[in-house]
Design a protein around this motif. Structure first.
Motif, PDB file in Angstrom:
ATOM      1  N   ALA A  88     -25.815   6.992  16.996  1.00  7.14           N
ATOM      2  CA  ALA A  88     -26.348   5.632  16.944  1.00  7.14           C
ATOM      3  C   ALA A  88     -27.709   5.611  16.257  1.00  7.14           C
ATOM      4  N   LEU A  89     -28.564   6.573  16.605  1.00  5.50           N
ATOM      5  CA  LEU A  89     -29.898   6.623  15.997  1.00  5.50           C
ATOM      6  C   LEU A  89     -29.813   6.788  14.484  1.00  5.50           C
ATOM      7  N   ALA A  90     -28.845   7.578  14.028  1.00  6.61           N
ATOM      8  CA  ALA A  90     -28.688   7.796  12.587  1.00  6.61           C
ATOM      9  C   ALA A  90     -28.304   6.511  11.864  1.00  6.61           C
ATOM     10  N   GLU A  91     -27.694   5.586  12.613  1.00  6.99           N
ATOM     11  CA  GLU A  91     -27.276   4.305  12.029  1.00  6.99           C
ATOM     12  C   GLU A  91     -28.280   3.202  12.288  1.00  6.99           C
ATOM     13  N   GLY A  92     -29.446   3.581  12.814  1.00  7.48           N
ATOM     14  CA  GLY A  92     -30.492   2.594  13.041  1.00  7.48           C
ATOM     15  C   GLY A  92     -30.366   1.821  14.328  1.00  7.48           C
ATOM     16  N   ARG A  93     -29.523   2.303  15.254  1.00  4.11           N
ATOM     17  CA  ARG A  93     -29.352   1.653  16.557  1.00  4.11           C
ATOM     18  C   ARG A  93     -29.774   2.613  17.647  1.00  4.11           C
ATOM     19  N   LEU A  94     -30.132   2.069  18.815  1.00  3.16           N
ATOM     20  CA  LEU A  94     -30.546   2.912  19.936  1.00  3.16           C
ATOM     21  C   LEU A  94     -29.381   3.273  20.845  1.00  3.16           C
ATOM     22  N   ALA A  95     -28.291   2.532  20.734  1.00  6.13           N
ATOM     23  CA  ALA A  95     -27.106   2.795  21.555  1.00  6.13           C
ATOM     24  C   ALA A  95     -25.877   2.421  20.750  1.00  6.13           C
ATOM     25  N   ALA A  96     -24.752   3.049  21.079  1.00  7.30           N
ATOM     26  CA  ALA A  96     -23.534   2.823  20.313  1.00  7.30           C
ATOM     27  C   ALA A  96     -22.967   1.437  20.551  1.00  7.30           C
ATOM     28  N   ASP A 112     -24.334  14.398   9.641  1.00  2.14           N
ATOM     29  CA  ASP A 112     -24.592  15.287   8.520  1.00  2.14           C
ATOM     30  C   ASP A 112     -26.102  15.523   8.471  1.00  2.14           C
ATOM     31  N   ALA A 113     -26.560  16.261   7.489  1.00  2.00           N
ATOM     32  CA  ALA A 113     -27.977  16.622   7.433  1.00  2.00           C
ATOM     33  C   ALA A 113     -28.872  15.385   7.362  1.00  2.00           C
ATOM     34  N   SER A 114     -28.453  14.402   6.568  1.00  2.00           N
ATOM     35  CA  SER A 114     -29.247  13.182   6.435  1.00  2.00           C
ATOM     36  C   SER A 114     -29.287  12.399   7.744  1.00  2.00           C
ATOM     37  N   GLY A 115     -28.130  12.300   8.422  1.00  2.00           N
ATOM     38  CA  GLY A 115     -28.062  11.587   9.685  1.00  2.00           C
ATOM     39  C   GLY A 115     -28.901  12.257  10.755  1.00  2.00           C
ATOM     40  N   ALA A 116     -28.841  13.591  10.797  1.00  2.00           N
ATOM     41  CA  ALA A 116     -29.639  14.328  11.781  1.00  2.00           C
ATOM     42  C   ALA A 116     -31.123  14.092  11.547  1.00  2.00           C
ATOM     43  N   GLU A 117     -31.519  14.054  10.269  1.00  8.56           N
ATOM     44  CA  GLU A 117     -32.931  13.819   9.946  1.00  8.56           C
ATOM     45  C   GLU A 117     -33.382  12.429  10.404  1.00  8.56           C
ATOM     46  N   LYS A 118     -32.506  11.426  10.201  1.00 10.67           N
ATOM     47  CA  LYS A 118     -32.835  10.071  10.628  1.00 10.67           C
ATOM     48  C   LYS A 118     -32.935   9.974  12.144  1.00 10.67           C
ATOM     49  N   ALA A 119     -32.003  10.631  12.845  1.00 12.16           N
ATOM     50  CA  ALA A 119     -32.011  10.581  14.306  1.00 12.16           C
ATOM     51  C   ALA A 119     -33.264  11.228  14.872  1.00 12.16           C
ATOM     52  N   ILE A 120     -33.599  12.399  14.351  1.00 17.14           N
ATOM     53  CA  ILE A 120     -34.796  13.094  14.831  1.00 17.14           C
ATOM     54  C   ILE A 120     -36.050  12.288  14.515  1.00 17.14           C
ATOM     55  N   ALA A 121     -36.084  11.648  13.348  1.00 17.86           N
ATOM     56  CA  ALA A 121     -37.243  10.829  12.981  1.00 17.86           C
ATOM     57  C   ALA A 121     -37.410   9.672  13.952  1.00 17.86           C
ATOM     58  N   ALA A 122     -36.293   9.070  14.396  1.00 18.55           N
ATOM     59  CA  ALA A 122     -36.369   7.960  15.349  1.00 18.55           C
ATOM     60  C   ALA A 122     -36.937   8.419  16.681  1.00 18.55           C
ATOM     61  N   ILE A 123     -36.564   9.643  17.088  1.00 15.97           N
ATOM     62  CA  ILE A 123     -37.102  10.187  18.342  1.00 15.97           C
ATOM     63  C   ILE A 123     -38.577  10.499  18.195  1.00 15.97           C
TER      64      ILE A 123
END
Length: 332
Positions: free
Chosen positions: A126-134, A178-189
Motif C-alpha cells: 500500500a505504501l508503495a502505491e501512495g496509500r497507508l492501508a490496502a 520491486d526495487a522501486s516500490g520498496a524504495e517508495k515504501a521505505i521513504a514513506a516510513i
C-alpha cells in the motif's frame, strides 16, 4: 504477585487493518519453540475475526485459551501455572498506541508487567502505491464498528502516532514490491520516523520471533519522549486513575446489563467499563464494554467445560470515584 524484577515482558503490535498484524502474531506463536506465550487482542470491531484466525493457527503453541481480551485478561494470564513468559498484545488497527503504553504506569500494572517493545506493522504494498492501508473502506467500517475508539483522526495522523511510538517497524508484504516500490515504501516510513529505528522487511509476516521478543526496552519508561500529535490530550498523571474488577453473576437480560453499564458510565468519574458476562441459557460468552455512554456487546466465544460461568467487569475511572455507587448501578 510478580516482583518488579520478575515483571512479565509485553510486546505491543500496532498497525492498520490489513497490514498483517494477525499473520505476524500467528507466525510467532507457531514458532515459539516451547516458549509460553499469551496473546491479548485489544480490539472489538474485528476481534471476532482476528481472534478466530489466531485460535485456528493449527499449532499446539497457540491453543484457544491463550487468546484473550486486554482487560480483564491480564490478571488471568499472570495467575496461570506454569507462568506465562511473554505477552503479545495486538491493538485495534485504528487505536493510538501511546495511551496503551502509558497504562503500564497504572499502580495495578506497573509492578507486574513491562513493555518489552512496540512493533509497528505497515503494509509495504500500500505504501508503495501512495496509500497507508490496502482497503481504506474497511478502515472506515472498522472505525464505525469499534465503540472503543474515542477519536476520529485522519489515518495519516494515526499512522504517524503508531510510528512515533514504535521501537521496531515491520515492513510487511515486501515480496510484492520491486526495487522501486520498496524504495517508495521505505521513504514513506522514514518520513514518519521521529528517530533512528530498525525497519525489518518481511513477507507474509514471517519474522523470526527472536527479532521481536526480548527487545528489553521498557517502552513505558520512555513513552513521555515519544512525541505524537495527541500529546496535549494524553499528558496526565496515570496515578490519577484507579480500576477495580467486579464479579458478575449469570444474567438473563443482555439489554438490561447494557443499560446498567451505560448508566454507570454516565458518571463523570468513570472512563471505561469492559468485561464479559454469562447469559442464562446461552452457550456463548457475552463480551461487553463502554466508553462514556457508548456501550457495545456481542457473543465472542463458547464457554469451555472447564470454565465457571462467572462474568466480570473492569471499571476504570478517576481516582476517588464512587466505587460503591458504581457497583450498585452495575448490579442493579
Amino acid at each position: 504477585m510478580n516482583t518488579p524484577s520478575a515483571r512479565v515482558p509485553c510486546t505491543i503490535v500496532t498497525g492498520f487493518l490489513g497490514a498483517g498484524k494477525t499473520t505476524l502474531i500467528r507466525h510467532v506463536l507457531a514458532h515459539a519453540n516451547g516458549r509460553r506465550l499469551a496473546v491479548i487482542v485489544n480490539e472489538f470491531g474485528d476481534v471476532g475475526i482476528d481472534g478466530e484466525i489466531l485460535k485456528g493457527c493449527g499449532d499446539e503453541a497457540c491453543p484457544q485459551e491463550n487468546i484473550d481480551d486486554f482487560v480483564p485478561a491480564l490478571d488471568t494470564i499472570l495467575a496461570r501455572k506454569p507462568v506465562v513468559e511473554h505477552i503479545v498484545i495486538e491493538t485495534s488497527g485504528l487505536a493510538l498506541p501511546k495511551p496503551l503504553v502509558q497504562a503500564f504506569h497504572w499502580p495495578a500494572i506497573k509492578s507486574r508487567v513491562t513493555v518489552d517493545g512496540v512493533v509497528a506493522v505497515v503494509d509495504g504494498a500500500a505504501l508503495a502505491e501512495g496509500r497507508l492501508a490496502a482497503d481504506l473502506d474497511a478502515l472506515a467500517r472498522q472505525r464505525e464498528a469499534d465503540a472503543a475508539l474515542d477519536h476520529d483522526d485522519p489515518i495519516e495522523e494515526v499512522f504517524d502516532d503508531q510510528i512515533a511510538c514504535a521501537d521496531l517497524v515491520v515492513l510487511n508484504k515486501h515480496d510484492l514490491l520491486d526495487a522501486s516500490g520498496a524504495e517508495k515504501a521505505i521513504a514513506a516510513i522514514v518520513r514518519a520516523l521521529p528517530r533512528a529505528m530498525k525497519i525489518v522487511p518481511v513477507a507474509n509476516g514471517k519474522v523470526d520471533p527472536a527479532a521481536l521478543l526480548g527487545l528489553g526496552i521498557g517502552t513505558e519508561d520512555d513513552i513521555a519522549n515519544r512525541r505524537t500529535r495527541h500529546d496535549a490530550e494524553l499528558e496526565h498523571d496515570h496515578d490519577d486513575f484507579e480500576s477495580f474488577v467486579l464479579p458478575l453473576p449469570e444474567i438473563s437480560d443482555p439489554a438490561g446489563l447494557a443499560a446498567r453499564i451505560a448508566a454507570a458510565a454516565a458518571d463523570a468519574s468513570v472512563l471505561r467499563v469492559k468485561g464479559f458476562a454469562a447469559v442464562a441459557g446461552k452457550p456463548m460468552r457475552l463480551l461487553v464494554q463502554a466508553v462514556g455512554p457508548r456501550v457495545s456487546h456481542h457473543y465472542d466465544r463458547a464457554w469451555t467445560a472447564a470454565e465457571e460461568r462467572q462474568g466480570q467487569l473492569v471499571v476504570i475511572g478517576l481516582r476517588g470515584l464512587d466505587r460503591d455507587g458504581v457497583v450498585r448501578t452495575l448490579l442493579g
